[in-house]
Motif scaffolding. Structure first.
Motif, PDB file in Angstrom:
ATOM      1  N   TYR A 113       0.762  -1.145   0.034  1.00 56.82           N
ATOM      2  CA  TYR A 113      -0.038  -0.013   0.074  1.00 56.82           C
ATOM      3  C   TYR A 113       0.967   1.282   0.043  1.00 56.82           C
ATOM      4  O   TYR A 113       1.613   1.424   1.059  1.00 56.82           O
ATOM      5  CB  TYR A 113      -0.842   0.064   1.082  1.00 56.82           C
ATOM      6  N   ASP A 114       1.138   1.952  -1.221  1.00 61.15           N
ATOM      7  CA  ASP A 114       1.840   2.839  -1.223  1.00 61.15           C
ATOM      8  C   ASP A 114       1.247   4.159  -2.011  1.00 61.15           C
ATOM      9  O   ASP A 114       1.348   4.461  -3.057  1.00 61.15           O
ATOM     10  CB  ASP A 114       3.123   2.609  -2.450  1.00 61.15           C
ATOM     11  N   PRO A 115       0.440   4.844  -0.955  1.00 58.48           N
ATOM     12  CA  PRO A 115      -0.182   6.088  -1.674  1.00 58.48           C
ATOM     13  C   PRO A 115       0.649   7.257  -1.888  1.00 58.48           C
ATOM     14  O   PRO A 115       0.000   7.992  -2.760  1.00 58.48           O
ATOM     15  CB  PRO A 115      -1.323   6.447  -0.548  1.00 58.48           C
ATOM     16  N   ALA A 116       1.961   7.244  -1.372  1.00 60.13           N
ATOM     17  CA  ALA A 116       2.803   8.185  -1.484  1.00 60.13           C
ATOM     18  C   ALA A 116       3.515   7.998  -2.894  1.00 60.13           C
ATOM     19  O   ALA A 116       4.568   9.102  -3.160  1.00 60.13           O
ATOM     20  CB  ALA A 116       3.754   8.518  -0.566  1.00 60.13           C
ATOM     21  N   GLY A 117       3.546   6.827  -3.471  1.00 62.06           N
ATOM     22  CA  GLY A 117       4.515   6.502  -4.591  1.00 62.06           C
ATOM     23  C   GLY A 117       5.871   6.499  -4.405  1.00 62.06           C
ATOM     24  O   GLY A 117       6.658   6.874  -5.146  1.00 62.06           O
ATOM     25  N   GLU A 138      -5.111   0.021  -4.058  1.00 67.22           N
ATOM     26  CA  GLU A 138      -5.010   1.105  -4.792  1.00 67.22           C
ATOM     27  C   GLU A 138      -3.558   1.384  -5.578  1.00 67.22           C
ATOM     28  O   GLU A 138      -3.080   2.490  -5.118  1.00 67.22           O
ATOM     29  CB  GLU A 138      -5.272   2.257  -3.797  1.00 67.22           C
ATOM     30  N   ASP A 140      -0.880   2.813  -8.096  1.00 67.78           N
ATOM     31  CA  ASP A 140      -0.921   3.981  -8.941  1.00 67.78           C
ATOM     32  C   ASP A 140      -0.565   3.614 -10.241  1.00 67.78           C
ATOM     33  O   ASP A 140      -0.189   2.605 -10.712  1.00 67.78           O
ATOM     34  CB  ASP A 140       0.167   5.055  -8.340  1.00 67.78           C
ATOM     35  N   GLY A 188      -6.993   7.839   1.167  1.00 71.38           N
ATOM     36  CA  GLY A 188      -6.725   7.217  -0.056  1.00 71.38           C
ATOM     37  C   GLY A 188      -7.548   7.445  -1.075  1.00 71.38           C
ATOM     38  O   GLY A 188      -7.993   8.718  -1.206  1.00 71.38           O
ATOM     39  N   SER A 189      -7.149   6.853  -2.329  1.00 66.51           N
ATOM     40  CA  SER A 189      -7.925   7.112  -3.567  1.00 66.51           C
ATOM     41  C   SER A 189      -8.476   5.903  -4.348  1.00 66.51           C
ATOM     42  O   SER A 189      -7.837   5.172  -4.964  1.00 66.51           O
ATOM     43  CB  SER A 189      -6.761   7.871  -4.604  1.00 66.51           C
ATOM     44  N   SER A 227      -9.813  -0.744  -3.810  1.00 68.87           N
ATOM     45  CA  SER A 227     -10.463   0.284  -2.819  1.00 68.87           C
ATOM     46  C   SER A 227      -9.753  -0.227  -1.499  1.00 68.87           C
ATOM     47  O   SER A 227      -9.945  -1.358  -1.325  1.00 68.87           O
ATOM     48  CB  SER A 227     -11.808   0.385  -2.893  1.00 68.87           C
ATOM     49  N   ALA A 228      -9.135   0.400  -0.830  1.00 68.43           N
ATOM     50  CA  ALA A 228      -8.458   0.220   0.422  1.00 68.43           C
ATOM     51  C   ALA A 228      -9.651   0.064   1.685  1.00 68.43           C
ATOM     52  O   ALA A 228      -9.544  -0.496   2.613  1.00 68.43           O
ATOM     53  CB  ALA A 228      -7.249   1.132   0.724  1.00 68.43           C
ATOM     54  N   GLN A 259       4.450  -1.065   3.613  1.00 67.83           N
ATOM     55  CA  GLN A 259       3.939   0.305   3.118  1.00 67.83           C
ATOM     56  C   GLN A 259       5.156   1.089   3.185  1.00 67.83           C
ATOM     57  O   GLN A 259       5.876   1.333   3.903  1.00 67.83           O
ATOM     58  CB  GLN A 259       3.224   1.036   4.294  1.00 67.83           C
TER      59      GLN A 259
END
Length: 425
Positions: A113-117, A138, A140, A188-189, A227-228, A259
């Protein structure tokens, strides 16, 4: 005596009221309230600032770290991790690729789970050699390009959707609700996927938007979860979300909850100056700076205000001589001091032997040698060539010059007009 003042002892003592005789006054409510006004204003300002922070942050402070297995808040995933642990799955956390390597085994699922890229393509390539199954939550654009180039993002995941595929994990879940709840909205996105290649799409909504995609990369199974919210504490208990999460993450004996952090972010551009500089440079520069500041304070100090003197100023010859002597001594200018002594001696010797002051040193040496009977070469060496290398040699040079002047004066004395009785015209 009438009108006389009474003695001091007989005068009646009159005591003036002092501070001890002042009546005690209890503080009134109005006075106490007036003193407390500044503190009340500060308390109101602090309350306004705190309330503004809560309103600006919304529910993010309540949600905590999103999808963290140590977060019991609505956006955490502690509930799902505890159920997996009760079913015999060893759940381990990781914040970098090195920690993933240490925690992974032969039979391992890695959730990313890497929302920050923070993880680059090279990192995903390394994951494919570590994990048996990779679950991207989720993902990217970079993650899709790295592990599933045939899958593209398709936007909002939609509402409740049915399995619609033959994958066992999807069939056990039957239906899921990928939408975030009111407590996790804005965390999240959430998204969905559109498959254009050889991959299995599940929980497909209108417009071919899939919430779950199964594909392979370098022989490893890769799941893409759009979807997280389906794994979070506030959404895992809706419909078949819990069954989907347990099926995806409980397939192997070990689960690494990964993460990525800043340590996984690739370093781009040339190395900075701090990296190229040796470790001893900074302490030396600091020491030199301190020395420079100390020297500036030491040498730049002032002994008081400047003294204004009206010109012209009369300075005694003795003061000038002593001042120059101190300057020569402080700068070790022995040769310059010796030259000053010689210039003065040559001028006085020229006057003693009757030569003009414009006479050369050789002419003075010839005249002195003729009068005193001394060696001309020794006199010329004393007046021109001798170099003092120490203060002692400089003092000896001064003594020899003084002795030469005395000898010349004594030798020239019989030839003076006063001794011979001759008179000038």
């Amino acid at each position: 005596m009438t009108g006389a003042l009474a003695p001091e002892a007989e005068r009646p003592s009159v005591q003036e009221p002092g501070p001890a005789d002042a009546p005690a006054v209890s503080p009134t409510v109005r006075r106490v309230a007036r003193r407390a006004v500044p503190w009340i204003i500060l308390a109101v300002i602090a309350a306004i600032v705190g309330l503004s922070g809560v309103l600006l942050n919304g529910d993010r402070s309540i949600a905590g770290d999103p999808l963290s297995i140590t977060n019991p808040g609505p956006a955490g995933a502690k509930a799902l991790a505890q159920v997996l642990g009760q079913q015999g799955v060893s759940v381990r956390t990781a914040g970098s690729l090195d920690e993933v390597r240490s925690a992974a085994g032969d039979d391992t699922t890695v959730l990313v789970y890497d929302p920050a890229g923070n993880l680059a393509k090279q990192g995903y390539d390394q994951l494919s050699s570590i994990a048996s199954t990779i679950v991207l939550v989720e993902p990217d654009f970079a993650a899709l390009q790295a592990l599933a180039p045939a899958v593209h993002a398709a936007g909002d995941p939609g509402s409740i959707v049915s399995a619609g595929c033959d994958l066992p994990v999807a069939q056990r879940a039957v239906r899921i609700d990928p939408r975030p709840t009111a407590n996790t909205e804005g965390v999240g996105s959430p998204g969905s996927f559109r498959v254009t290649g050889d991959a299995t799409a599940c929980f497909v909504a209108s417009g071919d938007r899939a919430s779950l995609v199964r594909t392979t990369y370098q022989g490893r199974t890769v799941y893409l979860l759009g979807s997280a919210a389906t794994l979070m504490n506030d959404g895992v208990d809706r419909l078949g979300n819990a069954a989907l999460g347990l099926g995806l993450l409980g397939e192997h004996r070990t689960l690494v909850w990964y993460q990525p952090g800043l340590l996984d972010r690739p370093v781009t551009g040339p190395a900075d100056l701090a990296t190229l500089t040796p470790g001893w440079v900074t302490p030396v520069l600091l020491l030199l700076t301190l020395v420079f500041v100390a020297a500036a304070v030491w040498r730049g100090r002032r002994f008081g205000p400047l003294v204004v003197e009206h010109l012209p100023v009369v300075v005694r010859a003795g003061e000038t001589r002593e001042g120059r002597a101190r300057l020569y001594q402080r700068s070790s200018a022995r040769l310059r001091a010796a030259d000053a002594l010689r210039i003065g001696a040559i001028g006085r010797l020229a006057g003693q032997v009757g030569l003009p002051r414009v006479a050369t040193t050789e002419e003075v040496a010839d005249a002195v040698a003729a009068i005193t009977g001394r060696d001309r070469a020794g006199i010329l060496h004393l007046l021109l060539e001798q170099r003092p290398d120490s203060d002692r040699e400089l003092v000896e040079l001064s003594d020899r010059l003084a002795e030469l002047e005395r000898a010349t004066a004594d030798a020239a004395a019989p030839h003076s007009p006063r001794t011979t009785g001759r008179m000038e015209p």
